[in-house]
Design a protein around this motif. Structure first.
Motif, PDB file in Angstrom:
ATOM      1  N   THR A 249      34.889  52.614  39.478  1.00 45.86           N
ATOM      2  CA  THR A 249      35.622  51.505  40.075  1.00 45.86           C
ATOM      3  C   THR A 249      35.022  50.171  39.670  1.00 45.86           C
ATOM      4  O   THR A 249      35.739  49.220  39.352  1.00 45.86           O
ATOM      5  N   VAL A 250      33.700  50.073  39.668  1.00 44.90           N
ATOM      6  CA  VAL A 250      33.026  48.821  39.361  1.00 44.90           C
ATOM      7  C   VAL A 250      33.330  48.366  37.937  1.00 44.90           C
ATOM      8  O   VAL A 250      33.604  47.188  37.698  1.00 44.90           O
ATOM      9  N   PHE A 251      33.281  49.290  36.982  1.00 39.22           N
ATOM     10  CA  PHE A 251      33.394  48.926  35.573  1.00 39.22           C
ATOM     11  C   PHE A 251      34.764  49.215  34.956  1.00 39.22           C
ATOM     12  O   PHE A 251      35.082  48.692  33.892  1.00 39.22           O
ATOM     13  N   ASN A 252      35.543  50.058  35.595  1.00 43.09           N
ATOM     14  CA  ASN A 252      36.831  50.440  35.007  1.00 43.09           C
ATOM     15  C   ASN A 252      37.808  50.773  36.124  1.00 43.09           C
ATOM     16  O   ASN A 252      38.132  51.937  36.366  1.00 43.09           O
ATOM     17  N   ASN A 253      38.287  49.726  36.799  1.00 43.33           N
ATOM     18  CA  ASN A 253      39.175  49.902  37.938  1.00 43.33           C
ATOM     19  C   ASN A 253      40.601  50.144  37.450  1.00 43.33           C
ATOM     20  O   ASN A 253      41.220  49.273  36.834  1.00 43.33           O
ATOM     21  N   GLU A 254      41.130  51.308  37.738  1.00 46.80           N
ATOM     22  CA  GLU A 254      42.459  51.666  37.250  1.00 46.80           C
ATOM     23  C   GLU A 254      43.573  50.882  37.932  1.00 46.80           C
ATOM     24  O   GLU A 254      44.713  50.886  37.465  1.00 46.80           O
ATOM     25  N   SER A 255      43.248  50.194  39.032  1.00 49.78           N
ATOM     26  CA  SER A 255      44.275  49.412  39.736  1.00 49.78           C
ATOM     27  C   SER A 255      44.397  47.990  39.207  1.00 49.78           C
ATOM     28  O   SER A 255      45.144  47.187  39.759  1.00 49.78           O
ATOM     29  N   ASN A 256      43.680  47.657  38.119  1.00 46.28           N
ATOM     30  CA  ASN A 256      43.810  46.330  37.526  1.00 46.28           C
ATOM     31  C   ASN A 256      45.253  46.070  37.114  1.00 46.28           C
ATOM     32  O   ASN A 256      45.944  46.971  36.632  1.00 46.28           O
ATOM     33  N   HIS A 257      45.691  44.841  37.263  1.00 39.84           N
ATOM     34  CA  HIS A 257      47.075  44.528  36.959  1.00 39.84           C
ATOM     35  C   HIS A 257      47.216  43.075  36.501  1.00 39.84           C
ATOM     36  O   HIS A 257      46.316  42.259  36.704  1.00 39.84           O
ATOM     37  N   ILE A 258      48.336  42.782  35.897  1.00 35.96           N
ATOM     38  CA  ILE A 258      48.665  41.413  35.502  1.00 35.96           C
ATOM     39  C   ILE A 258      48.996  40.596  36.751  1.00 35.96           C
ATOM     40  O   ILE A 258      49.675  41.091  37.656  1.00 35.96           O
ATOM     41  N   TYR A 259      48.520  39.353  36.799  1.00 35.90           N
ATOM     42  CA  TYR A 259      48.899  38.485  37.908  1.00 35.90           C
ATOM     43  C   TYR A 259      48.832  37.024  37.489  1.00 35.90           C
ATOM     44  O   TYR A 259      48.199  36.659  36.501  1.00 35.90           O
ATOM     45  N   LEU A 260      49.502  36.202  38.270  1.00 38.33           N
ATOM     46  CA  LEU A 260      49.493  34.756  38.099  1.00 38.33           C
ATOM     47  C   LEU A 260      48.633  34.140  39.190  1.00 38.33           C
ATOM     48  O   LEU A 260      48.683  34.580  40.348  1.00 38.33           O
ATOM     49  N   GLY A 261      47.827  33.143  38.837  1.00 40.76           N
ATOM     50  CA  GLY A 261      46.992  32.467  39.813  1.00 40.76           C
ATOM     51  C   GLY A 261      47.096  30.961  39.686  1.00 40.76           C
ATOM     52  O   GLY A 261      47.456  30.436  38.622  1.00 40.76           O
ATOM     53  N   VAL A 262      46.806  30.261  40.764  1.00 39.43           N
ATOM     54  CA  VAL A 262      46.760  28.795  40.742  1.00 39.43           C
ATOM     55  C   VAL A 262      45.316  28.364  40.955  1.00 39.43           C
ATOM     56  O   VAL A 262      44.542  29.036  41.649  1.00 39.43           O
ATOM     57  N   ARG A 263      44.953  27.233  40.333  1.00 45.23           N
ATOM     58  CA  ARG A 263      43.574  26.738  40.381  1.00 45.23           C
ATOM     59  C   ARG A 263      43.588  25.226  40.591  1.00 45.23           C
ATOM     60  O   ARG A 263      44.460  24.510  40.102  1.00 45.23           O
ATOM     61  N   ALA A 264      42.554  24.740  41.295  1.00 47.45           N
ATOM     62  CA  ALA A 264      42.352  23.302  41.474  1.00 47.45           C
ATOM     63  C   ALA A 264      40.870  23.078  41.740  1.00 47.45           C
ATOM     64  O   ALA A 264      40.186  23.942  42.302  1.00 47.45           O
ATOM     65  N   GLY A 265      40.369  21.906  41.318  1.00 38.65           N
ATOM     66  CA  GLY A 265      38.955  21.685  41.558  1.00 38.65           C
ATOM     67  C   GLY A 265      38.431  20.372  41.028  1.00 38.65           C
ATOM     68  O   GLY A 265      39.182  19.479  40.614  1.00 38.65           O
ATOM     69  N   LEU A 266      37.110  20.277  41.037  1.00 38.19           N
ATOM     70  CA  LEU A 266      36.373  19.073  40.675  1.00 38.19           C
ATOM     71  C   LEU A 266      35.877  19.154  39.243  1.00 38.19           C
ATOM     72  O   LEU A 266      35.402  20.200  38.795  1.00 38.19           O
ATOM     73  N   ASP A 267      35.981  18.051  38.511  1.00 34.87           N
ATOM     74  CA  ASP A 267      35.417  17.916  37.165  1.00 34.87           C
ATOM     75  C   ASP A 267      34.294  16.878  37.173  1.00 34.87           C
ATOM     76  O   ASP A 267      34.401  15.854  37.852  1.00 34.87           O
ATOM     77  N   VAL A 268      33.260  17.146  36.393  1.00 35.18           N
ATOM     78  CA  VAL A 268      32.236  16.139  36.097  1.00 35.18           C
ATOM     79  C   VAL A 268      32.127  16.060  34.578  1.00 35.18           C
ATOM     80  O   VAL A 268      31.760  17.042  33.935  1.00 35.18           O
ATOM     81  N   SER A 269      32.483  14.912  34.010  1.00 31.71           N
ATOM     82  CA  SER A 269      32.476  14.726  32.556  1.00 31.71           C
ATOM     83  C   SER A 269      31.226  13.973  32.131  1.00 31.71           C
ATOM     84  O   SER A 269      30.783  13.046  32.812  1.00 31.71           O
TER      85      SER A 269
END
Length: 213
Positions: free
Chosen positions: A23-43
């Motif tokens: 399960t840790v290294f080869n989880n058969e339940s892995n699937h395609i998904y869409l995610g949203v992200r937001a956060g802080l940048d330091v340039s």
């Protein structure tokens, strides 16, 4: 009797460890998904000769998670960003006036191409590491001076900001349920600015929060 019981317990324990490792290294339940992200940048600017200093910003966007082999994945994304750099003129901008301070506002779209691996510790918790190239497209790069004598202006041009620059991104994070937290660094590969003897590459630190659908 005791020997048979002890042997059975050992076999069950070994099977459990084997299942957990699977399960840790080869989880058969892995699937395609869409995610949203937001956060802080330091340039930060490398090779800026002290003219350009660190600045803060933010990003918001989405990623598309594609499992490959075992828990290895490919995760392209698209983010809108607005970042800033501190700006100091090293010489008198206008005869009779002292050096001026200001900032650069830089907006555009960022496209990461991350390859990563996640370790599924439980059904709800995994940790992950990732790396890959990241392309920045800038449609706004504008100077903002504190001095009224200095004119705010676009910084694009042959001797100025480039519309495209490339970084190499690497980072780590963890997921709890559908929620995601990651930190990453992205040193600049190509120059984002060049004017005479002054040029620099964009380096980036990101702290990102996300939700996976």
């Amino acid at each position: 009797m005791f020997k048979k019981f002890f042997t059975a317990v050992l076999l069950l324990g070994a099977a459990s460890v084997s299942t957990d490792a699977q399960t840790v290294f080869n989880n058969e339940s892995n699937h395609i998904y869409l995610g949203v992200r937001a956060g802080l940048d330091v340039s930060s600017a490398s090779e800026g000769y002290g003219v350009y200093t660190n600045g803060a910003g933010f990003h918001v966007g989405a990623v598309y998670h594609i499992p490959l082999v075992m828990n290895l994945y490919f995760q392209p994304g698209l983010n809108f960003f607005y970042d800033t750099f501190g700006l100091t003129s090293p010489v008198d901008p206008i005869p009779g006036f002292s050096a001026a301070d200001g900032s650069i506002g830089n907006a555009g779209f960022r496209v990461p191409f991350d390859f990563g691996f996640h370790f599924d510790l439980t059904d709800d918790i995994n940790v992950f590491v990732f790396t890959g190239p990241q392309l920045n497209y800038s449609f706004l790069a504008r100077s903002h001076w504190k001095s009224a004598e200095m004119k705010n202006s676009s910084m694009f041009g042959d001797n100025g900001f480039k519309h495209f620059d490339l970084q190499w991104r690497f980072g780590a994070g963890f997921t709890y349920g559908r929620y995601n937290l990651s930190i990453s660094g992205a040193p600049g590969i190509t120059k984002v600015y060049k004017s005479g003897n002054v040029d620099f590459r964009r380096n980036l630190f990101e702290l990102s929060l996300g939700y996976n659908f």
